[in-house]
Design a protein around this motif. Structure first.
Motif, PDB file in Angstrom:
ATOM      1  N   ILE A   1      46.396  39.386 -24.186  1.00  0.00           N
ATOM      2  CA  ILE A   1      47.115  40.479 -23.372  1.00  0.00           C
ATOM      3  C   ILE A   1      47.338  39.708 -21.634  1.00  0.00           C
ATOM      4  O   ILE A   1      48.227  39.767 -21.139  1.00  0.00           O
ATOM      5  CB  ILE A   1      46.355  41.751 -23.208  1.00  0.00           C
ATOM      6  CG1 ILE A   1      46.494  42.528 -24.463  1.00  0.00           C
ATOM      7  CG2 ILE A   1      47.037  42.601 -22.091  1.00  0.00           C
ATOM      8  CD1 ILE A   1      45.678  43.803 -24.503  1.00  0.00           C
TER       9      ILE A   1
ATOM     10  N   VAL B   1      49.953  37.196 -21.925  1.00  0.00           N
ATOM     11  CA  VAL B   1      51.327  37.942 -21.923  1.00  0.00           C
ATOM     12  C   VAL B   1      51.737  38.454 -20.461  1.00  0.00           C
ATOM     13  O   VAL B   1      52.613  38.276 -19.947  1.00  0.00           O
ATOM     14  CB  VAL B   1      51.168  39.079 -22.911  1.00  0.00           C
ATOM     15  CG1 VAL B   1      52.531  39.834 -22.654  1.00  0.00           C
ATOM     16  CG2 VAL B   1      51.253  38.659 -24.319  1.00  0.00           C
TER      17      VAL B   1
ATOM     18  N   THR C   1      49.740  43.601 -30.098  1.00  0.00           N
ATOM     19  CA  THR C   1      50.138  42.452 -29.326  1.00  0.00           C
ATOM     20  C   THR C   1      50.516  41.467 -29.828  1.00  0.00           C
ATOM     21  O   THR C   1      50.681  40.315 -29.436  1.00  0.00           O
ATOM     22  CB  THR C   1      49.100  42.466 -28.311  1.00  0.00           C
ATOM     23  OG1 THR C   1      47.820  41.905 -28.999  1.00  0.00           O
ATOM     24  CG2 THR C   1      48.622  43.794 -27.339  1.00  0.00           C
TER      25      THR C   1
ATOM     26  N   ARG D   1      53.441  39.361 -28.813  1.00  0.00           N
ATOM     27  CA  ARG D   1      53.234  38.486 -27.508  1.00  0.00           C
ATOM     28  C   ARG D   1      54.674  38.800 -26.861  1.00  0.00           C
ATOM     29  O   ARG D   1      55.252  37.721 -26.162  1.00  0.00           O
ATOM     30  CB  ARG D   1      52.745  37.268 -27.590  1.00  0.00           C
ATOM     31  CG  ARG D   1      51.383  36.934 -28.327  1.00  0.00           C
ATOM     32  CD  ARG D   1      51.205  35.616 -28.730  1.00  0.00           C
ATOM     33  NE  ARG D   1      50.319  35.264 -29.469  1.00  0.00           N
ATOM     34  CZ  ARG D   1      49.221  34.989 -29.046  1.00  0.00           C
ATOM     35  NH1 ARG D   1      49.030  34.452 -27.524  1.00  0.00           N
ATOM     36  NH2 ARG D   1      48.174  34.848 -29.674  1.00  0.00           N
ATOM     37  N   ALA D   2      55.358  39.912 -27.084  1.00  0.00           N
ATOM     38  CA  ALA D   2      56.593  40.007 -26.522  1.00  0.00           C
ATOM     39  C   ALA D   2      56.739  39.975 -24.866  1.00  0.00           C
ATOM     40  O   ALA D   2      55.745  40.474 -24.406  1.00  0.00           O
ATOM     41  CB  ALA D   2      57.552  41.196 -27.113  1.00  0.00           C
ATOM     42  N   LEU D   3      57.740  39.293 -24.233  1.00  0.00           N
ATOM     43  CA  LEU D   3      57.824  39.354 -22.921  1.00  0.00           C
ATOM     44  C   LEU D   3      58.509  40.750 -22.468  1.00  0.00           C
ATOM     45  O   LEU D   3      57.879  41.238 -21.440  1.00  0.00           O
ATOM     46  CB  LEU D   3      59.032  38.397 -22.649  1.00  0.00           C
ATOM     47  CG  LEU D   3      58.910  37.735 -21.193  1.00  0.00           C
ATOM     48  CD1 LEU D   3      57.399  37.269 -20.932  1.00  0.00           C
ATOM     49  CD2 LEU D   3      59.800  36.857 -20.877  1.00  0.00           C
ATOM     50  N   VAL D   4      59.259  41.395 -23.307  1.00  0.00           N
ATOM     51  CA  VAL D   4      59.501  42.868 -23.283  1.00  0.00           C
ATOM     52  C   VAL D   4      58.914  43.559 -24.060  1.00  0.00           C
ATOM     53  O   VAL D   4      59.025  43.486 -25.383  1.00  0.00           O
ATOM     54  CB  VAL D   4      61.052  43.099 -23.179  1.00  0.00           C
ATOM     55  CG1 VAL D   4      61.391  44.567 -23.328  1.00  0.00           C
ATOM     56  CG2 VAL D   4      61.880  42.152 -22.335  1.00  0.00           C
ATOM     57  N   PRO D   5      57.571  44.362 -23.974  1.00  0.00           N
ATOM     58  CA  PRO D   5      56.768  44.776 -24.914  1.00  0.00           C
ATOM     59  C   PRO D   5      57.516  45.668 -25.728  1.00  0.00           C
ATOM     60  O   PRO D   5      58.302  46.763 -25.095  1.00  0.00           O
ATOM     61  CB  PRO D   5      55.608  45.368 -23.918  1.00  0.00           C
ATOM     62  CG  PRO D   5      56.358  45.541 -22.852  1.00  0.00           C
ATOM     63  CD  PRO D   5      57.378  44.559 -22.579  1.00  0.00           C
TER      64      PRO D   5
ATOM     65  N   GLN E   1      52.559  47.688 -27.837  1.00  0.00           N
ATOM     66  CA  GLN E   1      52.181  46.622 -26.994  1.00  0.00           C
ATOM     67  C   GLN E   1      51.921  47.114 -25.485  1.00  0.00           C
ATOM     68  O   GLN E   1      51.068  46.705 -24.851  1.00  0.00           O
ATOM     69  CB  GLN E   1      52.995  45.292 -27.034  1.00  0.00           C
ATOM     70  CG  GLN E   1      52.369  44.404 -26.206  1.00  0.00           C
ATOM     71  CD  GLN E   1      53.487  43.056 -26.433  1.00  0.00           C
ATOM     72  OE1 GLN E   1      54.148  42.921 -27.207  1.00  0.00           O
ATOM     73  NE2 GLN E   1      53.246  42.328 -25.285  1.00  0.00           N
TER      74      GLN E   1
ATOM     75  N   ALA F   1      49.040  49.163 -25.122  1.00  0.00           N
ATOM     76  CA  ALA F   1      47.698  48.107 -25.131  1.00  0.00           C
ATOM     77  C   ALA F   1      47.501  47.540 -23.820  1.00  0.00           C
ATOM     78  O   ALA F   1      46.549  47.396 -23.080  1.00  0.00           O
ATOM     79  CB  ALA F   1      47.745  47.051 -26.317  1.00  0.00           C
ATOM     80  N   GLU F   2      48.736  47.253 -23.282  1.00  0.00           N
ATOM     81  CA  GLU F   2      48.958  46.584 -21.782  1.00  0.00           C
ATOM     82  C   GLU F   2      48.554  47.591 -20.807  1.00  0.00           C
ATOM     83  O   GLU F   2      47.619  47.158 -19.897  1.00  0.00           O
ATOM     84  CB  GLU F   2      50.327  46.088 -21.671  1.00  0.00           C
ATOM     85  CG  GLU F   2      50.440  44.877 -22.110  1.00  0.00           C
ATOM     86  CD  GLU F   2      51.922  44.222 -22.177  1.00  0.00           C
ATOM     87  OE1 GLU F   2      52.739  44.884 -21.432  1.00  0.00           O
ATOM     88  OE2 GLU F   2      52.418  43.194 -22.794  1.00  0.00           O
TER      89      GLU F   2
END
Lengths: 172, 78, 250
Positions: free
Chosen positions: A47, A50, C56, C59-63, C67, C70-71
């Motif tokens: 995380i 990312v 996650t 690992r997307a740039l646009v979650p 995700q 989680a972030e």
């Protein structure tokens, strides 16, 4: 209370049943250790990566946007300058043309003035001439009339005396 | 008969212990109310103090939970 | 509860839901026996893995939705640690994240009907609270040596008051693990017991059960809030204790 009821009933508050404590603590420790390793080995670094990557992308994008903005401002400045130049040129052309036209106009006016003045002078001269002639004619007519009058009255008209008398009368 | 009186005392005590929760309620309300009146006066500083408010709530609430615990102990464990 | 047998109609056992039972039959509960504690803690681990590892995975740039949750959790706890414990507390972020995420999932899983709430047990919360207590105490002594004692000696107070304040501070310091653990367990226990009591009313009221049901709905909504807030409070108090250990000078 629970102790004095029937034996089949478990202790009143299960939270205070100390016989289950080792079991709970053991499984809690296992759980926490598992979660800790999952988090610290896999989840948190991922995380964090990312988020850092996104931060990087965002700041790159912002830099690019900043650059584009600067370019746009430059273009705007160039456009403004071209506009100002064009406007100045137009102003200049307008002024020039106006000056030219004014000069032409002035010349034409001067010419016309001169012509008018010439014509006026000529007319003045003619008028003066006409007046002169008229004066002369008046003198002649007066003289002739006086002579006729004098002879009609029966006198011998003396030309010189009549002339002098007419001239003096005309003056007076 | 003697056991009944003990039981009665325990239940009365449990009920009395529950009054402590009212104190906790007053305390939590006081904390949150003051937080909100402060936040309305100075909204820009409110966000930074949210954590402090929750800590205050936690301390106020803990004492109410203690009285609840005493009630439970009287009900089930004495 | 002796009175239950006597009344007959009103059978409320609000505390039965907290009984620790072996999963695969039998009565004996040894320290290694798989019990419902094991089951629900394992489910909490599964949820953590689902959210923070599987969620996650891209690992997307646009979650994606999971995700971003989680972030959000990561950012929430990280900011809390940074704000409360300070920059040098960030080192201990994984420990606090572990506690927070475990408590959150244990609380929320406990809200599923028929579920077992692991965090409603004093044994569980006291273990965590004592772990935090010993961890920050040892950390404080190692980092600051004797200077750690200045936590109890408030130099801002008048000299005459200081011994009294020191006594109060020492007592409050040692009460910390008690309140820390009982707050969480008590909240969980109280909420679930209240719901169970109302459910018992609903069982005997027939059509009138609509009122207890409405009450259960309201209490349940409150419990959802409390589940999160208690996890938050547990984590933030851990951060506060950590700050005291790192910077004992007020």
């Amino acid at each position: 209370m629970a102790t004095d009821t029937n034996a089949a009933e478990p202790v009143g508050m299960p939270q205070l049943d100390f016989s289950t404590f080792p079991n709970q603590i053991f499984w809690l420790v296992v759980t926490l250790v598992v979660i800790y390793f999952v988090l610290s080995r896999i989840a948190l670094p991922r995380i964090a990566a990312v988020l850092a990557e996104r931060q990087g992308t965002i700041s790159n994008d912002i830099t690019a946007a900043e650059e584009l903005k600067l370019k746009a401002q430059e273009a705007e400045r160039a456009y403004e300058k071209a506009l100002a130049d064009a406007r100045a040129e137009a102003q200049r052309i307008v002024a020039e043309t106006r000056a030219e036209i004014k000069a032409d106009l002035d010349a034409a006016t001067a010419r016309a003035d001169a012509e008018i003045a010439a014509r006026a002078a000529e007319a003045e001269k003619q008028i003066a001439e006409i007046r002169e002639n008229a004066m002369e004619s008046v003198t002649l007519v007066a003289r002739a009339t006086a002579a006729e009058l004098v002879s009609a009255l029966g006198f011998q008209a003396d030309g010189a005396a009549v002339d002098t008398a007419v001239a003096s009368k005309l003056k007076g | 008969m003697e056991g009944d009186i003990v039981q009665m005392g325990a239940y009365i005590g449990a009920g009395l212990a529950c009054t402590g929760m009212g104190g906790a309620a007053v305390g939590v309300g006081h904390v949150v109310g003051n937080y909100i009146s402060g936040a309305l006066r100075n909204p820009s500083a409110a966000a930074s103090q949210t954590a402090t408010m929750f800590i205050g709530i936690a301390f106020a609430e803990a004492l109410g939970i203690f009285s609840f615990l005493v009630a439970l102990l009287l009900m089930f464990a004495v | 509860m002796a009175s239950d047998q006597a009344t007959g109609g009103l059978q409320i056992h609000p505390m039965d839901q907290f009984i620790v039972k072996p999963l695969f039959g039998g009565d004996a509960i040894h320290w290694y026996t798989p019990t419902n504690v094991t089951l629900w803690m394992a489910l909490a681990v599964v949820c953590v893995v689902l959210l923070l590892v599987i969620g996650t995975r891209g690992r997307a740039l646009v979650p994606s939705r999971v995700q971003s949750v989680a972030e959000l959790a990561y950012g929430f706890v990280y900011k809390m640690v940074e704000d409360v414990a300070g920059k040098d507390g960030v080192k201990y972020f994984p420990y606090i994240m572990t506690l927070f995420i475990f408590i959150v999932f244990a609380n929320f899983l406990g809200l599923i009907p028929m579920a077992f709430t692991t965090t409603s047990h004093i044994a569980v919360t006291a273990t965590m609270a004592l772990a935090v207590f010993f961890f920050v105490t040892i950390l404080g002594v190692v980092k600051n040596g004797v200077g750690f004692l200045s936590l109890f000696w408030i130099s801002a107070a008048p000299l005459a008051l200081r011994p009294i304040l020191a006594l109060i501070e020492v007592i409050s310091y040692f009460v910390r693990p008690v309140s820390h653990s009982i707050r969480l367990a008590g909240n969980m226990m109280a909420g679930h017991a209240v719901i169970k009591v109302f459910a018992g009313f609903a069982g005997v009221l027939g059509v009138g059960a609509i009122f207890p049901l409405a009450a259960i709905t309201a209490v349940y909504a409150l419990e959802v809030l409390v589940s999160f807030i208690q996890a938050y409070v547990f984590a933030i108090l851990t951060c506060v204790y950590l700050r005291d250990a790192l910077h004992p000078h007020h």
